[in-house]
Scaffold this motif. Sequence first.
Motif, PDB file in Angstrom:
ATOM      1  N   ASP A 146       0.831  -1.203   0.000  1.00 29.86           N
ATOM      2  CA  ASP A 146       0.000   0.000   0.000  1.00 29.86           C
ATOM      3  C   ASP A 146       0.867   1.254   0.000  1.00 29.86           C
ATOM      4  O   ASP A 146       0.601   2.222  -0.725  1.00 29.86           O
ATOM      5  CB  ASP A 146      -0.917  -0.026   1.227  1.00 29.86           C
ATOM      6  N   PHE A 147       1.921   1.254   0.806  1.00 28.61           N
ATOM      7  CA  PHE A 147       2.806   2.410   0.900  1.00 28.61           C
ATOM      8  C   PHE A 147       3.504   2.688  -0.428  1.00 28.61           C
ATOM      9  O   PHE A 147       3.568   3.831  -0.891  1.00 28.61           O
ATOM     10  CB  PHE A 147       3.849   2.181   2.000  1.00 28.61           C
ATOM     11  N   LEU A 148       4.008   1.644  -1.070  1.00 36.04           N
ATOM     12  CA  LEU A 148       4.726   1.843  -2.325  1.00 36.04           C
ATOM     13  C   LEU A 148       3.794   2.265  -3.456  1.00 36.04           C
ATOM     14  O   LEU A 148       4.191   3.038  -4.329  1.00 36.04           O
ATOM     15  CB  LEU A 148       5.482   0.573  -2.705  1.00 36.04           C
ATOM     16  N   GLU A 149       2.571   1.782  -3.466  1.00 31.61           N
ATOM     17  CA  GLU A 149       1.622   2.230  -4.477  1.00 31.61           C
ATOM     18  C   GLU A 149       1.380   3.731  -4.344  1.00 31.61           C
ATOM     19  O   GLU A 149       1.312   4.459  -5.345  1.00 31.61           O
ATOM     20  CB  GLU A 149       0.303   1.463  -4.350  1.00 31.61           C
ATOM     21  N   CYS A 150       1.234   4.196  -3.108  1.00 36.59           N
ATOM     22  CA  CYS A 150       1.068   5.631  -2.880  1.00 36.59           C
ATOM     23  C   CYS A 150       2.324   6.397  -3.290  1.00 36.59           C
ATOM     24  O   CYS A 150       2.242   7.490  -3.866  1.00 36.59           O
ATOM     25  CB  CYS A 150       0.749   5.879  -1.409  1.00 36.59           C
ATOM     26  N   LEU A 151       3.481   5.825  -3.004  1.00 37.23           N
ATOM     27  CA  LEU A 151       4.739   6.471  -3.376  1.00 37.23           C
ATOM     28  C   LEU A 151       4.845   6.612  -4.889  1.00 37.23           C
ATOM     29  O   LEU A 151       5.201   7.682  -5.402  1.00 37.23           O
ATOM     30  CB  LEU A 151       5.915   5.660  -2.837  1.00 37.23           C
ATOM     31  N   VAL A 152       4.528   5.558  -5.628  1.00 36.87           N
ATOM     32  CA  VAL A 152       4.585   5.612  -7.091  1.00 36.87           C
ATOM     33  C   VAL A 152       3.619   6.668  -7.615  1.00 36.87           C
ATOM     34  O   VAL A 152       3.915   7.387  -8.580  1.00 36.87           O
ATOM     35  CB  VAL A 152       4.249   4.230  -7.688  1.00 36.87           C
ATOM     36  N   ARG A 153       2.472   6.794  -6.973  1.00 37.30           N
ATOM     37  CA  ARG A 153       1.466   7.764  -7.399  1.00 37.30           C
ATOM     38  C   ARG A 153       1.928   9.202  -7.152  1.00 37.30           C
ATOM     39  O   ARG A 153       1.493  10.129  -7.851  1.00 37.30           O
ATOM     40  CB  ARG A 153       0.160   7.482  -6.665  1.00 37.30           C
ATOM     41  N   ASN A 154       2.793   9.413  -6.172  1.00 39.09           N
ATOM     42  CA  ASN A 154       3.154  10.766  -5.767  1.00 39.09           C
ATOM     43  C   ASN A 154       4.570  11.201  -6.147  1.00 39.09           C
ATOM     44  O   ASN A 154       4.880  12.383  -6.081  1.00 39.09           O
ATOM     45  CB  ASN A 154       2.999  10.916  -4.246  1.00 39.09           C
ATOM     46  N   VAL A 155       5.431  10.262  -6.503  1.00 38.08           N
ATOM     47  CA  VAL A 155       6.816  10.625  -6.785  1.00 38.08           C
ATOM     48  C   VAL A 155       6.898  11.333  -8.138  1.00 38.08           C
ATOM     49  O   VAL A 155       6.207  10.985  -9.090  1.00 38.08           O
ATOM     50  CB  VAL A 155       7.727   9.385  -6.757  1.00 38.08           C
ATOM     51  N   SER A 156       7.739  12.354  -8.198  1.00 39.38           N
ATOM     52  CA  SER A 156       7.932  13.094  -9.443  1.00 39.38           C
ATOM     53  C   SER A 156       9.315  12.801 -10.001  1.00 39.38           C
ATOM     54  O   SER A 156      10.106  12.063  -9.400  1.00 39.38           O
ATOM     55  CB  SER A 156       7.770  14.605  -9.198  1.00 39.38           C
ATOM     56  N   ASP A 157       9.619  13.367 -11.151  1.00 39.16           N
ATOM     57  CA  ASP A 157      10.941  13.173 -11.740  1.00 39.16           C
ATOM     58  C   ASP A 157      12.014  13.601 -10.745  1.00 39.16           C
ATOM     59  O   ASP A 157      11.894  14.634 -10.081  1.00 39.16           O
ATOM     60  CB  ASP A 157      11.080  13.996 -13.021  1.00 39.16           C
ATOM     61  N   GLY A 158      13.056  12.791 -10.654  1.00 41.81           N
ATOM     62  CA  GLY A 158      14.124  13.087  -9.712  1.00 41.81           C
ATOM     63  C   GLY A 158      13.900  12.499  -8.337  1.00 41.81           C
ATOM     64  O   GLY A 158      14.760  12.602  -7.468  1.00 41.81           O
ATOM     65  N   GLY A 159      12.715  11.903  -8.107  1.00 41.73           N
ATOM     66  CA  GLY A 159      12.457  11.262  -6.822  1.00 41.73           C
ATOM     67  C   GLY A 159      11.835  12.152  -5.771  1.00 41.73           C
ATOM     68  O   GLY A 159      11.755  11.764  -4.600  1.00 41.73           O
ATOM     69  N   TYR A 160      11.360  13.335  -6.152  1.00 39.71           N
ATOM     70  CA  TYR A 160      10.777  14.251  -5.176  1.00 39.71           C
ATOM     71  C   TYR A 160       9.340  13.867  -4.847  1.00 39.71           C
ATOM     72  O   TYR A 160       8.551  13.513  -5.729  1.00 39.71           O
ATOM     73  CB  TYR A 160      10.816  15.686  -5.692  1.00 39.71           C
ATOM     74  N   VAL A 161       8.999  13.936  -3.556  1.00 48.20           N
ATOM     75  CA  VAL A 161       7.644  13.672  -3.087  1.00 48.20           C
ATOM     76  C   VAL A 161       7.188  14.902  -2.315  1.00 48.20           C
ATOM     77  O   VAL A 161       7.772  15.253  -1.278  1.00 48.20           O
ATOM     78  CB  VAL A 161       7.587  12.429  -2.181  1.00 48.20           C
ATOM     79  N   LEU A 162       6.148  15.579  -2.807  1.00 50.41           N
ATOM     80  CA  LEU A 162       5.653  16.798  -2.183  1.00 50.41           C
ATOM     81  C   LEU A 162       4.564  16.488  -1.175  1.00 50.41           C
ATOM     82  O   LEU A 162       3.780  15.550  -1.351  1.00 50.41           O
ATOM     83  CB  LEU A 162       5.109  17.765  -3.237  1.00 50.41           C
ATOM     84  N   ALA A 163       4.514  17.294  -0.116  1.00 52.93           N
ATOM     85  CA  ALA A 163       3.432  17.162   0.852  1.00 52.93           C
ATOM     86  C   ALA A 163       2.131  17.625   0.219  1.00 52.93           C
ATOM     87  O   ALA A 163       2.116  18.555  -0.586  1.00 52.93           O
ATOM     88  CB  ALA A 163       3.738  17.985   2.101  1.00 52.93           C
ATOM     89  N   SER A 164       1.035  16.991   0.581  1.00 56.91           N
ATOM     90  CA  SER A 164      -0.254  17.337  -0.004  1.00 56.91           C
ATOM     91  C   SER A 164      -0.809  18.634   0.573  1.00 56.91           C
ATOM     92  O   SER A 164      -1.601  19.316  -0.067  1.00 56.91           O
ATOM     93  CB  SER A 164      -1.258  16.197   0.222  1.00 56.91           C
ATOM     94  N   GLU A 165      -0.396  18.994   1.789  1.00 60.21           N
ATOM     95  CA  GLU A 165      -0.945  20.180   2.454  1.00 60.21           C
ATOM     96  C   GLU A 165      -0.047  21.406   2.335  1.00 60.21           C
ATOM     97  O   GLU A 165      -0.509  22.524   2.414  1.00 60.21           O
ATOM     98  CB  GLU A 165      -1.199  19.870   3.933  1.00 60.21           C
ATOM     99  N   ASP A 166       1.236  21.202   2.160  1.00 56.38           N
ATOM    100  CA  ASP A 166       2.184  22.314   2.118  1.00 56.38           C
ATOM    101  C   ASP A 166       3.287  21.966   1.120  1.00 56.38           C
ATOM    102  O   ASP A 166       4.146  21.140   1.396  1.00 56.38           O
ATOM    103  CB  ASP A 166       2.786  22.566   3.506  1.00 56.38           C
ATOM    104  N   ALA A 167       3.249  22.591  -0.046  1.00 51.43           N
ATOM    105  CA  ALA A 167       4.198  22.264  -1.116  1.00 51.43           C
ATOM    106  C   ALA A 167       5.638  22.591  -0.741  1.00 51.43           C
ATOM    107  O   ALA A 167       6.562  22.167  -1.431  1.00 51.43           O
ATOM    108  CB  ALA A 167       3.819  23.002  -2.395  1.00 51.43           C
ATOM    109  N   ARG A 168       5.821  23.351   0.338  1.00 52.19           N
ATOM    110  CA  ARG A 168       7.182  23.665   0.765  1.00 52.19           C
ATOM    111  C   ARG A 168       7.824  22.462   1.458  1.00 52.19           C
ATOM    112  O   ARG A 168       9.044  22.404   1.603  1.00 52.19           O
ATOM    113  CB  ARG A 168       7.180  24.871   1.699  1.00 52.19           C
ATOM    114  N   GLN A 169       7.008  21.534   1.913  1.00 49.97           N
ATOM    115  CA  GLN A 169       7.528  20.305   2.493  1.00 49.97           C
ATOM    116  C   GLN A 169       7.807  19.307   1.374  1.00 49.97           C
ATOM    117  O   GLN A 169       6.969  19.083   0.509  1.00 49.97           O
ATOM    118  CB  GLN A 169       6.510  19.691   3.463  1.00 49.97           C
ATOM    119  N   VAL A 170       8.961  18.705   1.415  1.00 50.36           N
ATOM    120  CA  VAL A 170       9.322  17.774   0.345  1.00 50.36           C
ATOM    121  C   VAL A 170      10.270  16.704   0.888  1.00 50.36           C
ATOM    122  O   VAL A 170      11.109  16.976   1.757  1.00 50.36           O
ATOM    123  CB  VAL A 170       9.980  18.523  -0.838  1.00 50.36           C
TER     124      VAL A 170
END
Length: 240
Positions: free
Chosen positions: A108-132
Amino acid sequence: MAKLPALVDALAQHDPRGLAAVNHYARIVREAGFLPTTKRGNGASDMGEREVVNLLLGLAEVTNAQKAPRAIKVLRDAKLVGPLPDHPDPIERLAGFELEGHLESLGDFLECLVRNVSDGGYVLASEDARQVFLLSEIILKAPDYWDGHAIVRFNAGHKDELSLTFYGLTDEANSLGQADEDPADIFSSLNEESEVQKTQFGLSFTVRIGAEVVSDLARCLRAQRKIAPRRRSSPQEITS
């Protein structure tokens, strides 16, 4: 969504074994039921985050593709290990990220990670884009007789590094754990059975999957088309 050939091509760009070996590996995973049976061309089945994660988890058995289905089964259900006494809870670091709500299992965790990871491996917070978070690697240990485990590491080498460890039990371990026996007897049985099974299951290897592997497969899903071939990075992201 993407077609299986696109995912295989994307994975092969990072796998030193080459395209033929990855095709063979994907066929084993598909025949075991972890990928949908697919036709060729436009009639091919769509693949999503679940199928990407299955392909990644099976790589735990990079030295023996025939064992990949067992690795997928054990690791998909692996549970997050809690913090050590007097150590901060890593889950608190995920506050504000969609990942926080997907800790029921490694799959479940990795499916969410694949859904949220961007190029370069960055994962942004859903509530605050400054968190990464910056995904660093996924480390997989192929299941032996009793268990397999995985570590998902973010921000490696920095003071805010975050590592999440998941452990999954095999069917053999679960069957003993459910037995109505005294704990001391179960522990003794585990030790005796382990000695017997060492020769049957051999060595267990650790595989490191770099962030680029995950982000390239995720991009393949977003693009809904085959990823153009690209030069493999060095050092290779997948090693055993």
